[in-house]
Design a protein around this motif. Structure first.
Motif, PDB file in Angstrom:
ATOM      1  N   PRO A 199       0.713  -1.238  -0.025  1.00 31.99           N
ATOM      2  CA  PRO A 199       0.026  -0.037  -0.083  1.00 31.99           C
ATOM      3  C   PRO A 199       0.850   1.288  -0.002  1.00 31.99           C
ATOM      4  O   PRO A 199       1.929   1.134   0.424  1.00 31.99           O
ATOM      5  CB  PRO A 199      -0.775  -0.153   1.526  1.00 31.99           C
ATOM      6  N   ASP A 200       0.322   2.399  -0.308  1.00 34.93           N
ATOM      7  CA  ASP A 200       0.970   3.754  -0.502  1.00 34.93           C
ATOM      8  C   ASP A 200       1.604   3.960   0.858  1.00 34.93           C
ATOM      9  O   ASP A 200       2.627   4.509   0.952  1.00 34.93           O
ATOM     10  CB  ASP A 200       0.040   4.690  -0.976  1.00 34.93           C
ATOM     11  N   TRP A 201       0.849   3.837   2.110  1.00 30.97           N
ATOM     12  CA  TRP A 201       1.163   4.294   3.087  1.00 30.97           C
ATOM     13  C   TRP A 201       2.628   3.462   3.616  1.00 30.97           C
ATOM     14  O   TRP A 201       3.145   3.946   4.398  1.00 30.97           O
ATOM     15  CB  TRP A 201       0.081   4.266   4.472  1.00 30.97           C
ATOM     16  N   MET A 202       2.781   2.380   3.154  1.00 30.75           N
ATOM     17  CA  MET A 202       3.958   1.489   3.394  1.00 30.75           C
ATOM     18  C   MET A 202       5.086   2.176   2.851  1.00 30.75           C
ATOM     19  O   MET A 202       6.300   2.103   3.381  1.00 30.75           O
ATOM     20  CB  MET A 202       3.747   0.101   3.193  1.00 30.75           C
ATOM     21  N   ARG A 203       4.761   2.590   1.624  1.00 32.45           N
ATOM     22  CA  ARG A 203       6.043   3.210   0.881  1.00 32.45           C
ATOM     23  C   ARG A 203       6.445   4.391   1.524  1.00 32.45           C
ATOM     24  O   ARG A 203       7.894   4.852   1.234  1.00 32.45           O
ATOM     25  CB  ARG A 203       5.605   3.400  -0.475  1.00 32.45           C
ATOM     26  N   ARG A 204       5.829   5.235   2.419  1.00 37.52           N
ATOM     27  CA  ARG A 204       6.326   6.136   3.052  1.00 37.52           C
ATOM     28  C   ARG A 204       7.173   5.781   4.274  1.00 37.52           C
ATOM     29  O   ARG A 204       7.510   6.865   4.962  1.00 37.52           O
ATOM     30  CB  ARG A 204       5.189   7.298   3.275  1.00 37.52           C
ATOM     31  N   MET A 205       7.170   4.613   4.698  1.00 34.23           N
ATOM     32  CA  MET A 205       7.948   4.330   5.928  1.00 34.23           C
ATOM     33  C   MET A 205       9.260   4.259   5.760  1.00 34.23           C
ATOM     34  O   MET A 205       9.699   4.008   4.646  1.00 34.23           O
ATOM     35  CB  MET A 205       7.279   3.017   6.452  1.00 34.23           C
ATOM     36  N   PRO A 206      10.287   4.369   6.790  1.00 38.33           N
ATOM     37  CA  PRO A 206      11.584   4.222   6.832  1.00 38.33           C
ATOM     38  C   PRO A 206      11.992   2.827   6.259  1.00 38.33           C
ATOM     39  O   PRO A 206      10.892   1.817   6.568  1.00 38.33           O
ATOM     40  CB  PRO A 206      11.957   4.495   8.383  1.00 38.33           C
ATOM     41  N   ASP A 207      13.050   2.434   5.859  1.00 33.76           N
ATOM     42  CA  ASP A 207      13.293   1.197   5.294  1.00 33.76           C
ATOM     43  C   ASP A 207      12.981   0.067   6.288  1.00 33.76           C
ATOM     44  O   ASP A 207      12.500  -1.094   6.076  1.00 33.76           O
ATOM     45  CB  ASP A 207      14.842   1.142   4.764  1.00 33.76           C
ATOM     46  N   ALA A 223      -2.693  -6.604   3.738  1.00 35.90           N
ATOM     47  CA  ALA A 223      -3.731  -6.395   2.371  1.00 35.90           C
ATOM     48  C   ALA A 223      -4.241  -5.001   2.231  1.00 35.90           C
ATOM     49  O   ALA A 223      -4.242  -4.329   3.306  1.00 35.90           O
ATOM     50  CB  ALA A 223      -4.887  -7.179   2.258  1.00 35.90           C
ATOM     51  N   THR A 224      -4.135  -4.484   1.038  1.00 40.61           N
ATOM     52  CA  THR A 224      -4.880  -3.243   0.801  1.00 40.61           C
ATOM     53  C   THR A 224      -6.344  -3.364   0.979  1.00 40.61           C
ATOM     54  O   THR A 224      -6.933  -4.006   0.423  1.00 40.61           O
ATOM     55  CB  THR A 224      -4.631  -2.782  -0.641  1.00 40.61           C
ATOM     56  N   PRO A 225      -6.726  -2.392   1.933  1.00 40.75           N
ATOM     57  CA  PRO A 225      -8.212  -2.532   1.960  1.00 40.75           C
ATOM     58  C   PRO A 225      -9.122  -2.056   0.809  1.00 40.75           C
ATOM     59  O   PRO A 225      -8.577  -1.499  -0.056  1.00 40.75           O
ATOM     60  CB  PRO A 225      -8.521  -1.203   3.098  1.00 40.75           C
ATOM     61  N   ARG A 226     -10.273  -2.514   0.777  1.00 39.99           N
ATOM     62  CA  ARG A 226     -11.109  -2.151  -0.332  1.00 39.99           C
ATOM     63  C   ARG A 226     -11.202  -0.735  -0.496  1.00 39.99           C
ATOM     64  O   ARG A 226     -11.202  -0.252   0.898  1.00 39.99           O
ATOM     65  CB  ARG A 226     -12.311  -3.179  -0.327  1.00 39.99           C
ATOM     66  N   ARG A 227     -11.686  -0.043  -1.574  1.00 42.00           N
ATOM     67  CA  ARG A 227     -11.935   1.113  -1.705  1.00 42.00           C
ATOM     68  C   ARG A 227     -13.146   1.731  -0.774  1.00 42.00           C
ATOM     69  O   ARG A 227     -13.272   2.722  -0.248  1.00 42.00           O
ATOM     70  CB  ARG A 227     -12.247   1.464  -3.258  1.00 42.00           C
ATOM     71  N   TRP A 230     -14.617  -8.430   4.738  1.00 36.99           N
ATOM     72  CA  TRP A 230     -14.552  -8.165   3.257  1.00 36.99           C
ATOM     73  C   TRP A 230     -13.818  -7.028   3.103  1.00 36.99           C
ATOM     74  O   TRP A 230     -12.899  -6.705   2.049  1.00 36.99           O
ATOM     75  CB  TRP A 230     -16.224  -8.153   2.902  1.00 36.99           C
ATOM     76  N   ALA A 231     -14.147  -6.015   3.848  1.00 39.66           N
ATOM     77  CA  ALA A 231     -13.488  -4.632   3.698  1.00 39.66           C
ATOM     78  C   ALA A 231     -11.989  -4.663   3.888  1.00 39.66           C
ATOM     79  O   ALA A 231     -11.476  -3.852   3.125  1.00 39.66           O
ATOM     80  CB  ALA A 231     -14.194  -3.623   4.768  1.00 39.66           C
ATOM     81  N   PHE A 232     -11.591  -5.418   4.909  1.00 37.83           N
ATOM     82  CA  PHE A 232     -10.118  -5.368   4.958  1.00 37.83           C
ATOM     83  C   PHE A 232      -9.418  -6.560   4.655  1.00 37.83           C
ATOM     84  O   PHE A 232      -8.122  -6.826   4.832  1.00 37.83           O
ATOM     85  CB  PHE A 232      -9.883  -4.993   6.871  1.00 37.83           C
ATOM     86  N   ARG A 233     -10.150  -7.514   3.956  1.00 38.26           N
ATOM     87  CA  ARG A 233      -9.496  -8.661   3.180  1.00 38.26           C
ATOM     88  C   ARG A 233      -8.678  -9.677   4.420  1.00 38.26           C
ATOM     89  O   ARG A 233      -7.636 -10.218   3.997  1.00 38.26           O
ATOM     90  CB  ARG A 233      -8.563  -8.457   2.196  1.00 38.26           C
ATOM     91  N   GLU A 234      -9.514  -9.736   5.472  1.00 41.05           N
ATOM     92  CA  GLU A 234      -8.997 -10.665   6.659  1.00 41.05           C
ATOM     93  C   GLU A 234      -9.802 -11.663   7.083  1.00 41.05           C
ATOM     94  O   GLU A 234     -11.012 -11.454   7.645  1.00 41.05           O
ATOM     95  CB  GLU A 234      -8.581  -9.671   7.889  1.00 41.05           C
ATOM     96  N   ARG A 235      -9.662 -12.829   6.685  1.00 41.38           N
ATOM     97  CA  ARG A 235     -10.438 -14.064   6.851  1.00 41.38           C
ATOM     98  C   ARG A 235     -10.730 -14.323   8.421  1.00 41.38           C
ATOM     99  O   ARG A 235     -11.745 -14.856   8.638  1.00 41.38           O
ATOM    100  CB  ARG A 235      -9.819 -15.446   6.296  1.00 41.38           C
ATOM    101  N   MET A 236      -9.926 -14.044   9.305  1.00 42.04           N
ATOM    102  CA  MET A 236      -9.851 -14.517  10.579  1.00 42.04           C
ATOM    103  C   MET A 236     -11.199 -13.581  11.196  1.00 42.04           C
ATOM    104  O   MET A 236     -11.719 -14.288  11.898  1.00 42.04           O
ATOM    105  CB  MET A 236      -8.808 -13.787  11.610  1.00 42.04           C
ATOM    106  N   LEU A 237     -11.524 -12.710  10.674  1.00 42.99           N
ATOM    107  CA  LEU A 237     -12.699 -11.896  11.115  1.00 42.99           C
ATOM    108  C   LEU A 237     -14.066 -12.664  10.712  1.00 42.99           C
ATOM    109  O   LEU A 237     -15.010 -12.402  11.512  1.00 42.99           O
ATOM    110  CB  LEU A 237     -12.701 -10.533  10.372  1.00 42.99           C
ATOM    111  N   VAL A 238     -13.999 -13.630   9.681  1.00 44.85           N
ATOM    112  CA  VAL A 238     -15.141 -14.563   9.476  1.00 44.85           C
ATOM    113  C   VAL A 238     -15.388 -15.520  10.703  1.00 44.85           C
ATOM    114  O   VAL A 238     -16.266 -15.690  11.032  1.00 44.85           O
ATOM    115  CB  VAL A 238     -15.003 -15.139   8.228  1.00 44.85           C
ATOM    116  N   ARG A 239     -14.261 -16.149  11.049  1.00 43.62           N
ATOM    117  CA  ARG A 239     -14.171 -17.053  12.113  1.00 43.62           C
ATOM    118  C   ARG A 239     -14.746 -16.422  13.380  1.00 43.62           C
ATOM    119  O   ARG A 239     -15.363 -16.745  14.168  1.00 43.62           O
ATOM    120  CB  ARG A 239     -13.007 -17.587  12.283  1.00 43.62           C
ATOM    121  N   LEU A 240     -14.124 -15.135  13.650  1.00 40.02           N
ATOM    122  CA  LEU A 240     -14.395 -14.458  14.891  1.00 40.02           C
ATOM    123  C   LEU A 240     -15.932 -14.097  15.060  1.00 40.02           C
ATOM    124  O   LEU A 240     -16.518 -14.313  15.938  1.00 40.02           O
ATOM    125  CB  LEU A 240     -13.693 -13.141  14.923  1.00 40.02           C
ATOM    126  N   GLY A 241     -16.386 -13.597  13.882  1.00 42.62           N
ATOM    127  CA  GLY A 241     -17.794 -13.112  13.892  1.00 42.62           C
ATOM    128  C   GLY A 241     -18.817 -14.178  13.841  1.00 42.62           C
ATOM    129  O   GLY A 241     -19.661 -14.068  14.679  1.00 42.62           O
TER     130      GLY A 241
END
Length: 200
Positions: free
Chosen positions: A9-17, A90-94, A144-155
């Protein structure tokens, strides 16, 4: 997680190495998945400490709350101290922000409507387990929004425990509503702990 969505994601590219590499491995303490999981940990603690007074025996409540406290500390250690690599975030959905806001608002509305219905049935004591149903279901759009399957199991797990408690509370009375809410908190904490411990 969909491999096609794990580009940086774009925000990661702005982080120090150094921080950027740790984030790409999924080991950075500020990884949004870890921060989001901390919210679930807090919610699990709230379920355990906000319910059961006057309905469960004092000794049982002390034991349950001690176990919940230990689980919560374990989650924090696994999330932020003994961090396992989870792979790149993952990059969150729009529409992730909109989905998040709509899910929270829908949860609050469902809690209010459900509690009103339970009061009309003379089963207000089942309210805590109904809250667990709503909290569990509100995690599903996050998956769905954040593309994280664990949240399905949790929910699904939290909602299922809450649903059983709500039905039992309506049919059999106290203390099923509060007991199921506490159980939902335990399930929430265990799910986060297992997810954090396994890594990827």
């Amino acid at each position: 997680m969909d491999p096609a969505t794990t580009h940086e994601p774009d925000w990661m590219r702005r982080m120090p190495d150094g921080a950027r590499q740790a984030m790409a491995r999924g080991e950075h303490p500020a990884d949004p998945r870890r921060v989001g999981a901390l919210v679930a940990v807090v919610g699990g603690v709230v379920f355990g400490f906000a319910n059961g007074d006057g309905e469960l025996s004092a000794g049982l409540l002390v034991a349950l709350r001690a176990a919940i406290a230990v689980l919560a500390v374990g989650c924090i250690v696994l999330l932020f101290v003994r961090r396992r690599a989870m792979g790149p975030p993952a990059t969150p959905r729009r529409l992730a922000g909109l989905a998040y806001a709509a899910s929270v608002l829908a949860m609050l509305a469902a809690i209010a409507l459900g509690r009103a219905a339970l009061e009309a049935l003379g089963a207000a004591h089942a309210g805590p387990s109904w809250i667990a149903v709503c909290v569990g279901l509100h995690f599903l759009p996050f998956a769905w929004a954040f593309r994280e399957r664990m949240l399905v199991r949790l929910g699904l797990a939290v909602a299922a425990v809450g649903a059983v408690g709500t039905v039992a509370g309506v049919l059999a009375g106290q203390p099923w509503g509060s007991a199921a809410a506490i159980a939902a908190g335990v399930v929430q904490l265990v799910t986060v702990a297992v997810w954090a411990a396994r890594g990827r």
